[in-house]
Design a protein around this motif. Structure first.
Motif, short mmCIF file in Angstrom:
data_model
loop_
_atom_site.label_atom_id
_atom_site.label_comp_id
_atom_site.label_asym_id
_atom_site.label_seq_id
_atom_site.Cartn_x
_atom_site.Cartn_y
_atom_site.Cartn_z
N SER A 108 4.11 -1.52 5.80
CA SER A 108 5.05 -2.25 6.64
C SER A 108 6.48 -1.88 6.27
CB SER A 108 4.85 -3.75 6.48
OG SER A 108 3.60 -4.16 7.00
N ILE A 109 7.33 -1.82 7.28
CA ILE A 109 8.75 -1.55 7.07
C ILE A 109 9.43 -2.87 6.75
CG2 ILE A 109 10.85 -0.68 8.15
CD1 ILE A 109 8.95 0.96 10.03
N GLN A 127 0.32 -8.41 12.41
CA GLN A 127 0.70 -9.77 12.04
C GLN A 127 0.24 -10.02 10.61
OE1 GLN A 127 2.32 -12.04 13.95
NE2 GLN A 127 2.38 -10.81 15.82
N HIS A 128 1.05 -10.75 9.84
CA HIS A 128 0.66 -11.15 8.49
C HIS A 128 -0.02 -12.51 8.61
CE1 HIS A 128 3.06 -7.93 6.64
NE2 HIS A 128 3.91 -8.16 7.62
N ASP A 155 3.55 -5.61 -5.01
CA ASP A 155 4.26 -4.51 -4.35
C ASP A 155 3.94 -4.39 -2.87
OD1 ASP A 155 5.58 -3.36 -6.77
OD2 ASP A 155 3.50 -2.96 -7.36
N SER A 156 3.23 -5.37 -2.33
CA SER A 156 2.87 -5.31 -0.91
C SER A 156 3.93 -5.98 -0.06
CB SER A 156 1.52 -6.01 -0.68
OG SER A 156 1.64 -7.41 -0.93
N ALA A 157 3.88 -5.71 1.24
CA ALA A 157 4.79 -6.38 2.17
C ALA A 157 4.52 -7.88 2.20
CB ALA A 157 4.62 -5.79 3.56
N ASN A 158 3.27 -8.27 1.98
CA ASN A 158 2.94 -9.69 1.95
C ASN A 158 3.58 -10.38 0.76
OD1 ASN A 158 1.27 -9.88 4.30
ND2 ASN A 158 -0.35 -8.81 3.20
N ALA A 159 3.62 -9.70 -0.39
CA ALA A 159 4.28 -10.27 -1.56
C ALA A 159 5.77 -10.43 -1.31
CB ALA A 159 4.04 -9.37 -2.78
N VAL A 199 -3.12 -11.48 4.68
CA VAL A 199 -3.78 -10.22 5.01
C VAL A 199 -3.21 -9.70 6.32
CG1 VAL A 199 -5.98 -9.13 5.60
CG2 VAL A 199 -5.90 -10.84 3.79
N ASP A 200 -2.94 -8.41 6.38
CA ASP A 200 -2.48 -7.80 7.63
C ASP A 200 -3.57 -7.93 8.69
OD1 ASP A 200 -0.34 -7.12 6.10
OD2 ASP A 200 -0.75 -4.96 6.09
#
Length: 468
Positions: A108-109, A127-128, A155-159, A199-200
């Protein structure tokens, strides 16, 4: 004298090489990323193992991100080299160090990432999703997550998303776990060791059948995915990727890849998902050796054969249909005779015969058809007959489609039950829609078996230790 010339030559070679690279840039400036990949003859990709991005099946490496980047490398006339990072932290470290040319892993950007890396235009939107256990109270908004344990991959976009959300909901209890893939995070929620995870949406679509006791509560935010590059003054490789992805989107190729990798997961049946997990644990072990034996003799992946058997009989050796087909592979009397089967209800005979018959269909199909399309068409022929498959391929060609592409042929199979179409064919009416569903379900079961075979579905002990 010869020694002097040799020494001069050894000094001149690197100078000549650098001069040649400088000429490639057209300005005498140092070589950039595009120069370097052409000099090496390969594009180096950093990615992570995931059914949405990069994995291996019986035909080799595949996945949506892999297929897209492979096409980009081919356009540049380069070989593609893949470096599989253990987690997102390692992936971004490889990119930052210049050890790879490009990172693509369903990334994800995000604002934080944009401060460190360049990225392309978006090629997918997701969507997250907040994931919770069925039977528990379903949260409807972020404030209801306060005081509950939430796990995400470090290190994820969710974090990153949750770190920003904590500014508005300060009592979020978030644990960031390095290397925690989607299956590990969902397993933690399923077991009660965590209350929620993020989760994506595309990953959830692929994994939800493996975790039927989990569901999405609500969408936290939307984001776009792109390829990432190390920032450089001259961004020619980045711009080339940008142009390539734009063309792929406009031509519909990105949409075709989305259908190829995600379409057969767009239908979710809770009861069927729970049954599959139960039967995988209780029934499949009885026949796994027979599937391996049949795979060795026919060249198919044993998990593909097991997926066919599940679609046919749900791994029930005594299954009998109203039309008289029976056994694990649900063989007709005619097919059983053709394949030399004395007892259709004998699991070993049934599996061996079904695998051999599928190989027969596969061998009769045009060898110019690339994989995995050739296998999907063989499965359709296994279900509806080789003649009807060829009728659908001819209709595809007449209609301007590609008769070697399953996604095109499957649309024409659906037409074989319509008089205005089947009257144009050699073999006439067929329940082509049934064959399309048949292949789609086998693709679904096969994907699940491949992933379950590579992952036990339980989080690693190191991840569990981080929760204490």
């Amino acid at each position: 004298m010869n020694m002097v010339f040799a020494q001069l030559k050894s000094l001149l070679v690197p100078v000549v090489a650098l001069t040649a690279l400088a000429v490639m840039t057209g300005s005498g400036s140092p070589p950039d990323a595009l120069d370097r990949v052409h000099s090496r003859g390969e594009l180096v990709l950093a990615t992570t193992l995931s059914p949405t991005t990069y994995y291996h099946n019986q035909h080799g490496p595949t996945g949506m991100d892999y297929e897209l980047v492979r096409g980009f490398a081919e356009e540049l006339g380069l070989e593609l080299k893949v470096i599989e990072a253990q987690d997102l932290g390692e992936l971004f470290s490889l990119l930052e160090a210049g050890s790879v040319d490009i990172a693509a892993a369903g990334l994800s950007i995000t604002p934080d990432r944009a401060r460190h890396f360049d990225f392309t235009t978006s090629y997918q939107s997701i969507q997250h999703k907040i994931i919770y256990r069925r039977g528990e109270t379903r949260p409807r908004q972020l404030s209801e997550l306060a005081g509950k344990r939430i796990v995400v991959e470090a290190d994820s976009a969710n974090a990153e998303l949750l770190r920003h959300l904590q500014e508005d909901v300060p009592f979020l209890d978030v644990t960031e776990l390095p290397g925690a893939g989607v299956e590990a995070l969902m397993a933690l929620v399923r077991s009660g060791r965590a209350d929620y995870t993020l989760v994506d949406s595309n990953r959830f679509a692929l994994h939800r059948t493996l975790f039927p006791d989990l569901d999405a509560a609500f969408d936290a935010e939307a984001s776009s995915m792109g390829w990432f590059f190390r920032p450089e003054p001259n961004r020619r490789l980045h711009h080339a990727a940008q142009r390539y992805l734009t063309r792929m989107k406009l031509s519909g190729e990105v949409a075709k890849l989305e259908r190829r990798f995600f379409r057969h997961h767009d239908r979710f049946d809770l009861y069927a998902a729970r049954s599959f997990i139960r039967h995988r644990d209780q029934r499949l072990p009885q026949y796994q050796d027979d599937f391996h034996t049949a795979a060795a003799s026919t060249g198919f992946d044993w998990r593909l054969l097991a997926a066919v058997a599940y679609q046919e009989s749900m791994w029930d050796a005594g299954a009998v249909s109203p039309t008289g087909v029976r056994g694990l592979m649900m063989l007709t009397q005619q097919t059983a005779r053709e394949m030399g089967v004395a007892n259709r209800e004998d699991p070993r005979q049934s599996i061996a015969a079904g695998a051999a018959y599928l190989r027969k269909m596969h061998d009769r199909i045009n060898e110019d058809i690339p994989e995995p399309d050739r296998t999907w068409m063989a499965l359709a022929a296994y279900n509806v007959g080789i003649g009807h498959l060829e009728d659908a391929r001819q209709l595809t060609a007449r209609g301007g489609g590609d008769p070697n592409r399953w996604q095109d042929v499957r649309q024409r199979l659906l037409l074989l039950s319509r008089p205005d179409y089947y009257r144009q064919t050699r073999h006439g009416f067929a329940s082509g829609g049934q064959a399309v569903v048949y292949v789609r379900e086998i693709q679904n079961y096969y994907d699940r078996l491949v992933w379950l075979d590579q992952h036990n579905g339980e989080p690693a002990p190191t991840l569990l230790a981080m929760l204490h």
